[in-house]
Enzyme design. Structure first.
Site, short mmCIF file in Angstrom:
data_model
loop_
_atom_site.label_atom_id
_atom_site.label_comp_id
_atom_site.label_asym_id
_atom_site.label_seq_id
_atom_site.Cartn_x
_atom_site.Cartn_y
_atom_site.Cartn_z
N CYS A 154 0.87 -1.92 -3.65
CA CYS A 154 1.73 -1.21 -2.71
C CYS A 154 1.65 0.31 -2.85
O CYS A 154 2.18 1.04 -2.01
CB CYS A 154 3.17 -1.67 -2.85
SG CYS A 154 3.39 -3.42 -2.47
N CYS A 157 12.35 -5.83 2.37
CA CYS A 157 11.57 -5.26 3.47
C CYS A 157 10.71 -6.34 4.12
O CYS A 157 10.37 -7.34 3.48
CB CYS A 157 10.70 -4.10 2.99
SG CYS A 157 9.26 -4.60 2.02
#
Length: 394
Positions: free
Chosen positions: A82, A215
């Site tokens: 990420c 998310c």
């Protein structure tokens, strides 16, 4: 840093749900075109490029950039989980700082599938084996809870146990993200939510997390053009925003100890932030606006502390006092963050760069942080990597 590195141009496309986006090479090319136009340069001026993505075959970076131009420049593909987008940015900055190039492109894109993240190569050892072992030793197996949620939920649970942080605090962070995203036309979710609505959403882990605190998988792209200050001056480019300091860190043995916060990067983030503050000669008290890696509301909360925005154990008070939003000490994630803006993994770090560049230029519209001059970016990848970047105007 020996050379002043300018963020000459940024570009970002609207983030969308999986299945509703263009293909990865179209998204990447579009973001690059926007960044080039913003910088007022041509692709032929770019001397090297770093392309970040996680879910794609080798040389997907070339595939996207060939849609823009084929000039023979080096194209380096980047995958750091990420933290991929900010790692591409880090490499682009290094290329200019070293003198190897004067104008470099960083682009990140992701065409994701719906649902929870999973490994792609189950026939070989996973890079997350040690993290999984640490998590299971501290929390048990929890097979009914998705893996990423176990990691970050476990970190939040650690904070709850240590400091008495209630679940409502995480819900308040999520509601704040929705209020910020409501003013961001590029965000995937723009509906404002109340703390009560977040609390009442589907329970993913009783007492630890509801669905809205995580998310969503997202598709999108973002890009940035970096150049040396000398090049910006010679070409008359916008040189207001520049990188004052940047640090990339990886795990230490504490990541596999007895504290789930460290397993998801608390230690990496603190170390990277401290290095940035030292390099820049600016402490957290001087920061105006922050884009941090809120893949879960729980990670946003512990990151307040790892970045030094509040004392360790002080995050609940920080949230309750409104020091994480407009009118408080810092505006965190004015874009809506990963929770509401979305998280196309390879693009996230460059989307953060886009937002902070707009803020420091005074071009963020309704979400503008008044008088923003110093910005801090935090982008995290479990496995692990953390990039912290400080930007300045003036």
């Amino acid at each position: 840093m020996s050379r002043k590195i300018v963020v000459a141009g940024v570009g970002m496309i609207p983030f969308t749900k999986p299945g509703a986006s263009k293909t990865y090479e179209q998204m990447g090319a579009e973001a690059v075109a926007l960044a080039l136009a913003d910088a007022r340069v041509d692709y032929r001026d770019i001397q090297s490029a770093y392309a970040g993505f996680v879910y794609g075959d080798s040389c997907s970076g070339q595939r996207a950039l060939y849609e823009v131009g084929m000039t023979g420049i080096p194209v380096i593909n980047v995958n750091n989980n990420c933290a991929t987008g900010s790692t591409a940015l880090h490499l682009a900055r290094q290329a200019i700082e070293s003198g190897e190039a004067d104008m470099v492109l960083a682009v990140g894109f992701e065409q994701m599938n719906p649902g929870a993240l999973d490994i792609n190569f189950p026939d070989r050892p996973s890079p997350f084996d040690r993290f999984d072992q640490t998590r299971e030793s501290l929390l048990g197996k929890l097979p009914e809870v998705p893996n990423a949620l176990r990691m970050f939920g476990g970190a939040g649970l650690e904070h709850m146990k240590r400091y008495g942080t209630p679940l409502e605090t995480f819900a308040r962070i999520r509601a704040k993200a929705s209020r910020h995203a409501a003013k961001n036309p590029l965000a995937i979710f723009r509906k404002e939510l109340t703390t009560e609505e977040v609390m009442a959403d589907k329970i993913m882990w009783p007492g630890v997390m509801t669905r809205l605190m995580a998310c969503p998988p997202t598709c999108g792209a973002a890009a940035a053009v970096l150049c040396s200050e000398e090049t910006a001056r010679k070409r008359g480019l916008d040189s207001r925003v520049w990188i004052a300091a940047q640090s990339l860190t990886t795990d230490r043995p504490t990541s596999f100890g007895d504290d789930m916060r460290y397993a998801v990067g608390y230690g990496m983030a603190r170390e990277a932030a401290n290095k940035v503050y030292e390099k820049a000669g600016i402490g957290p008290e001087d920061v105006d606006v922050v884009e941090l890696h809120d893949c879960f509301a729980h990670n946003e909360l512990i990151t307040y502390e790892s970045l030094g925005l509040c004392p360790e154990g002080g995050a609940q008070k920080f949230v309750n006092d409104g020091d994480n939003t407009y009118g408080g000490k810092y505006v965190t994630n004015p874009s809506g963050g990963l929770l509401s803006k979305g998280h196309p993994i390879g693009a996230t770090g460059l989307a953060q760069c886009f937002e902070l560049t707009q803020q420091l230029r005074g071009q963020a519209g309704e979400r503008q942080v008044e008088g923003a001059r110093v910005a801090l970016q935090h982008n995290l990848g479990v496995g692990g990597a953390c990039v912290v970047t400080m930007y300045r105007n003036g």
